[in-house]
Motif scaffolding. Structure first.
Motif, PDB file in Angstrom:
ATOM      1  N   GLU A  45       0.815  -1.214   0.000  1.00 56.18           N
ATOM      2  CA  GLU A  45       0.000   0.000   0.000  1.00 56.18           C
ATOM      3  C   GLU A  45       0.850   1.266   0.000  1.00 56.18           C
ATOM      4  O   GLU A  45       0.564   2.218  -0.740  1.00 56.18           O
ATOM      5  CB  GLU A  45      -0.954   0.029   1.195  1.00 56.18           C
ATOM      6  CG  GLU A  45      -1.859   1.258   1.199  1.00 56.18           C
ATOM      7  CD  GLU A  45      -2.784   1.295   2.391  1.00 56.18           C
ATOM      8  OE1 GLU A  45      -3.879   1.856   2.264  1.00 56.18           O
ATOM      9  OE2 GLU A  45      -2.405   0.785   3.455  1.00 56.18           O
ATOM     10  N   GLU A  46       1.892   1.300   0.815  1.00 54.95           N
ATOM     11  CA  GLU A  46       2.716   2.511   0.904  1.00 54.95           C
ATOM     12  C   GLU A  46       3.350   2.846  -0.442  1.00 54.95           C
ATOM     13  O   GLU A  46       3.369   4.008  -0.867  1.00 54.95           O
ATOM     14  CB  GLU A  46       3.784   2.354   1.985  1.00 54.95           C
ATOM     15  CG  GLU A  46       3.229   2.370   3.407  1.00 54.95           C
ATOM     16  CD  GLU A  46       4.321   2.377   4.445  1.00 54.95           C
ATOM     17  OE1 GLU A  46       5.514   2.511   4.060  1.00 54.95           O
ATOM     18  OE2 GLU A  46       4.010   2.248   5.642  1.00 54.95           O
ATOM     19  N   VAL A 105      -4.308  12.181  -5.222  1.00 55.02           N
ATOM     20  CA  VAL A 105      -4.388  12.756  -3.879  1.00 55.02           C
ATOM     21  C   VAL A 105      -3.999  14.234  -3.849  1.00 55.02           C
ATOM     22  O   VAL A 105      -4.775  15.088  -3.401  1.00 55.02           O
ATOM     23  CB  VAL A 105      -3.510  11.948  -2.896  1.00 55.02           C
ATOM     24  CG1 VAL A 105      -3.539  12.585  -1.512  1.00 55.02           C
ATOM     25  CG2 VAL A 105      -3.995  10.504  -2.821  1.00 55.02           C
ATOM     26  N   ASN A 114      -0.756   6.907  -6.573  1.00 55.44           N
ATOM     27  CA  ASN A 114      -1.907   7.732  -6.199  1.00 55.44           C
ATOM     28  C   ASN A 114      -1.569   9.166  -5.778  1.00 55.44           C
ATOM     29  O   ASN A 114      -2.346  10.083  -6.039  1.00 55.44           O
ATOM     30  CB  ASN A 114      -2.678   7.058  -5.063  1.00 55.44           C
ATOM     31  CG  ASN A 114      -3.371   5.789  -5.520  1.00 55.44           C
ATOM     32  OD1 ASN A 114      -3.746   5.667  -6.678  1.00 55.44           O
ATOM     33  ND2 ASN A 114      -3.525   4.845  -4.616  1.00 55.44           N
ATOM     34  N   LYS A 115      -0.435   9.350  -5.127  1.00 56.86           N
ATOM     35  CA  LYS A 115      -0.159  10.649  -4.503  1.00 56.86           C
ATOM     36  C   LYS A 115      -0.217  11.810  -5.500  1.00 56.86           C
ATOM     37  O   LYS A 115      -0.965  12.784  -5.309  1.00 56.86           O
ATOM     38  CB  LYS A 115       1.191  10.635  -3.790  1.00 56.86           C
ATOM     39  CG  LYS A 115       1.480  11.916  -3.007  1.00 56.86           C
ATOM     40  CD  LYS A 115       2.814  11.845  -2.295  1.00 56.86           C
ATOM     41  CE  LYS A 115       3.023  13.073  -1.424  1.00 56.86           C
ATOM     42  NZ  LYS A 115       2.965  14.339  -2.158  1.00 56.86           N
ATOM     43  N   GLU A 164       0.627   4.051  -2.910  1.00 55.21           N
ATOM     44  CA  GLU A 164       0.200   5.421  -2.604  1.00 55.21           C
ATOM     45  C   GLU A 164       1.261   6.417  -3.052  1.00 55.21           C
ATOM     46  O   GLU A 164       0.944   7.445  -3.654  1.00 55.21           O
ATOM     47  CB  GLU A 164      -0.057   5.570  -1.100  1.00 55.21           C
ATOM     48  CG  GLU A 164      -1.343   4.925  -0.624  1.00 55.21           C
ATOM     49  CD  GLU A 164      -2.566   5.547  -1.266  1.00 55.21           C
ATOM     50  OE1 GLU A 164      -2.676   6.787  -1.264  1.00 55.21           O
ATOM     51  OE2 GLU A 164      -3.415   4.787  -1.782  1.00 55.21           O
ATOM     52  N   GLY A 200      -6.231   8.533   3.080  1.00 59.88           N
ATOM     53  CA  GLY A 200      -5.052   8.751   2.253  1.00 59.88           C
ATOM     54  C   GLY A 200      -4.742  10.224   2.035  1.00 59.88           C
ATOM     55  O   GLY A 200      -3.627  10.577   1.644  1.00 59.88           O
TER      56      GLY A 200
END
Length: 261
Positions: free
Chosen positions: A190-191, A203, A198-199, A194, A233
């Motif tokens: 997950e880290e 996000v 995703n970041k 992300e 998140g």
């Protein structure tokens, strides 16, 4: 970086963070980082906390009926078995999780059905994003950026995530998938996902958009307390943006969103 969840022996906990402005002593921000699927009592607890806020800025929900959600499940599952690893990996991280059958079997609730977003003091933080995305959940150009980011990930990470998604869904189908199995699947890589996927694609842009809405509210309405209700998140980015605006963390309360037995 702020911790966005904590897996304990009895369950998964997420934070509600309270900030106070360094100079405007009476100005408070309540940042509630939630999972979009969880236990009803968790959302009731968050709702009670937000009732004390003059204004609540929320993440645009995508409420869908059961038939639509089932169709999404089916479509993404097909993509999960695509011969193109990148497309299968895309499905593994964006397939509606947990599936509707798992939600029903474990008595969970979708966040979008647990809050009254029609309240006059509740405002969307990323409504412009939602209007552009329409039924696709994300704008087309964002999907393109996500696919580009996925191509940079290590092949092993993608293979393991896809395999884990298939295994978990197989358990869901025969009703043997536990809450622990769901949490383990969510946490796998997950880290890195992300950070690398995703970041910067999903996000960060929405964090900036939401804090722009926040700035307008603070300058226009001059509230004493503002609540921000977003997926967990978004907590690290929003924490940074609040700090940049002079807000100091005063308190963190951890609430259980999923029970592990």
């Amino acid at each position: 970086m702020p911790q966005i969840y904590d897996v304990r022996p009895d369950g998964v906990y997420v934070p509600v963070r309270r900030y106070q402005h360094a100079r405007k002593i009476k100005m408070e921000v309540v940042l509630a980082g939630v999972l979009h699927t969880g236990e009803k009592k968790f959302y009731q607890h968050v709702d009670r906390i937000l009732q004390g806020c003059d204004v609540v800025i929320y993440e645009q929900p995508f409420p869908r009926d059961q038939e639509t959600m089932q169709q999404l499940d089916d479509d993404w599952r097909k993509l999960l078995y695509d011969e193109d690893l990148d497309e299968a990996f895309l499905a593994s991280i964006y397939l509606p999780m947990p599936p509707q059958k798992f939600i029903r079997n474990h008595g969970l609730k979708d966040e979008s059905h647990c809050f009254d977003y029609s309240q006059s003091h509740w405002l969307s933080g990323d409504g412009a994003w939602g209007q552009e995305a329409k039924d696709a959940a994300l704008p087309d150009e964002v999907w393109q950026r996500i696919r580009k980011a996925i191509r940079t990930l290590d092949t092993t990470v993608k293979q393991e995530k896809v395999a884990a998604a298939k295994k978990f869904l197989q358990g869901v189908d025969v009703e043997t998938a536990s809450m622990r199995a769901y949490v383990d699947f969510r946490n796998l890589h997950e880290e890195e996902i992300e950070r690398s996927v995703n970041k910067h694609t999903v996000v960060d842009p929405r964090d900036e958009m939401t804090l722009g809405v926040f700035d307008k509210i603070v300058s226009g309405r001059k509230p004493v307390s503002v609540g921000i209700l977003f997926g967990n998140g978004h907590v690290p980015g929003m924490d940074t943006l609040l700090h940049d605006r002079g807000y100091v963390l005063r308190e963190v309360t951890w609430l259980r969103v999923l029970t592990l037995t």
